[in-house]
Design a protein around this motif. Structure first.
Motif, mmCIF file in Angstrom:
data_model
loop_
_atom_site.group_PDB
_atom_site.id
_atom_site.type_symbol
_atom_site.label_atom_id
_atom_site.label_comp_id
_atom_site.label_asym_id
_atom_site.label_seq_id
_atom_site.Cartn_x
_atom_site.Cartn_y
_atom_site.Cartn_z
ATOM 1 N N ASN A 84 32.208 38.292 22.366
ATOM 2 C CA ASN A 84 30.802 38.093 21.514
ATOM 3 C C ASN A 84 30.616 39.612 21.500
ATOM 4 O O ASN A 84 30.088 40.206 21.316
ATOM 5 N N LEU A 131 32.138 41.777 19.608
ATOM 6 C CA LEU A 131 32.075 41.519 18.014
ATOM 7 C C LEU A 131 30.791 41.982 17.218
ATOM 8 O O LEU A 131 30.540 42.950 16.971
ATOM 9 N N ALA A 132 29.751 42.212 18.660
ATOM 10 C CA ALA A 132 28.203 43.265 18.432
ATOM 11 C C ALA A 132 28.748 43.969 18.381
ATOM 12 O O ALA A 132 28.071 44.729 17.700
ATOM 13 N N THR A 139 29.867 45.644 15.197
ATOM 14 C CA THR A 139 29.356 45.123 14.199
ATOM 15 C C THR A 139 28.611 46.305 13.602
ATOM 16 O O THR A 139 27.892 46.898 12.760
ATOM 17 N N GLU A 195 26.254 48.770 7.824
ATOM 18 C CA GLU A 195 24.786 48.016 8.221
ATOM 19 C C GLU A 195 23.476 48.603 7.807
ATOM 20 O O GLU A 195 22.760 48.656 7.182
ATOM 21 N N CYS A 240 28.814 46.399 3.834
ATOM 22 C CA CYS A 240 29.242 45.878 5.254
ATOM 23 C C CYS A 240 29.328 44.644 4.927
ATOM 24 O O CYS A 240 27.741 44.408 4.710
ATOM 25 N N SER A 241 29.860 43.516 3.754
ATOM 26 C CA SER A 241 29.615 42.271 3.857
ATOM 27 C C SER A 241 29.289 41.283 5.045
ATOM 28 O O SER A 241 30.179 41.670 5.995
ATOM 29 N N PRO A 281 29.885 39.016 7.696
ATOM 30 C CA PRO A 281 31.075 38.263 8.487
ATOM 31 C C PRO A 281 30.897 36.650 7.714
ATOM 32 O O PRO A 281 30.328 36.197 7.757
ATOM 33 N N ALA A 282 32.355 36.595 8.241
ATOM 34 C CA ALA A 282 32.535 34.980 8.279
ATOM 35 C C ALA A 282 31.714 34.337 9.006
ATOM 36 O O ALA A 282 32.088 33.168 8.180
ATOM 37 N N SER A 283 31.482 34.557 9.493
ATOM 38 C CA SER A 283 30.690 33.771 11.291
ATOM 39 C C SER A 283 29.545 33.118 10.466
ATOM 40 O O SER A 283 28.147 32.294 10.431
ATOM 41 N N CYS A 284 28.833 33.566 8.961
ATOM 42 C CA CYS A 284 27.238 33.814 9.049
ATOM 43 C C CYS A 284 27.472 32.759 7.557
ATOM 44 O O CYS A 284 26.719 32.721 7.252
ATOM 45 N N LYS A 285 29.264 32.637 6.992
ATOM 46 C CA LYS A 285 29.260 31.645 6.100
ATOM 47 C C LYS A 285 27.964 30.629 6.392
ATOM 48 O O LYS A 285 26.867 30.107 4.854
ATOM 49 N N CYS A 342 24.803 30.914 7.271
ATOM 50 C CA CYS A 342 23.266 31.244 6.351
ATOM 51 C C CYS A 342 22.189 30.630 5.473
ATOM 52 O O CYS A 342 23.573 30.964 4.404
#
Lengths: 110, 110
Positions: free
Chosen positions: B81, B84-85, B88, B94, B101-102, B104-108, B110
């Motif tokens: 993690n 990844l942080a 990003t 961002e 920067c769209s 990420p998939a992990s934020c779906k 939200c």
DNA sequence: TTCATATTTCAATAATTATCGAATTAAAGT
DNA sequence: ACTTTAATTCGATAATTATTGAAATATGAA
């Protein structure tokens, strides 16, 4: 994304000069930066930089455009994002154990 | 995280067998998997696997525990993690251009 | 203790990657 | 045309990395 593509992208970023280079270009934004300026900024020889630019370009992480004698390089953000997506999906435990993989920094605002 | 640490982590994952190995262990979860089972599953020689396990462990991506003759390996999610942080934060646009920067998939969710 | 199993270590080799200097291409200014 | 500047390409070398076979360590079972 297939695993081979992920390996190529990771390999392209897994080198000090190249990661610094990519970070610099991300910081610089979509307009990019000319090769010579990058070389000077990073303190690497022009031909060495050329090698690293090629390495990053060949996996799709960089786009380039020519303006006169200058060639401007800029990140291809969607490629970087697809790598990030791959890693979060395949190399984080969210799918199996929701709590193991903490929310990435990019989700702070959620 | 410093850039050198990021380079080490990226380098550890930038290899076919190792990325497959890490993915497998993430899938397997915190209990992990014995070295021999991993070797068989990935179809690599035990000594070669040992080399890759060491490579991943040395950068902190894997934890291990011994149980009798078996050594179980499991991912250290917080290290992954942090990588990844880092990516990003440093390699996505961002900070400068919010839209480049769209999410990420992990934020779906939200 | 002796044997079998699990894993790692070691040494050698093959393959890949990074760096350097010199040469090359190509665009722009004189 | 000639010169300068920007960038890449090439060839050689050095350094790093992956794979293999053989040997070593260590745990558990007979």
């Amino acid at each position: 994304m297939k695993i081979d593509a992920a390996v190529s992208l990771l390999g392209a970023l897994a080198q000090g000069s190249r990661l610094a280079l990519f970070r610099l270009l991300v910081q610089k934004g979509p307009d990019g930066m000319a090769a010579g300026d990058i070389a000077e900024r990073l303190g690497v020889a022009p031909n060495t930089l050329s090698f690293h630019l090629k390495e990053l370009s060949s996996v799709g992480l960089l786009k380039s455009r020519q303006e006169g004698r200058f060639i401007y390089y800029a990140p291809d953000f969607k490629v970087m994002n697809s790598l990030l997506a791959y890693l979060t999906e395949n190399c984080c435990a969210e799918s199996t154990t929701a709590t193991e993989c903490s929310t990435p920094a990019s989700c702070k605002e959620c």
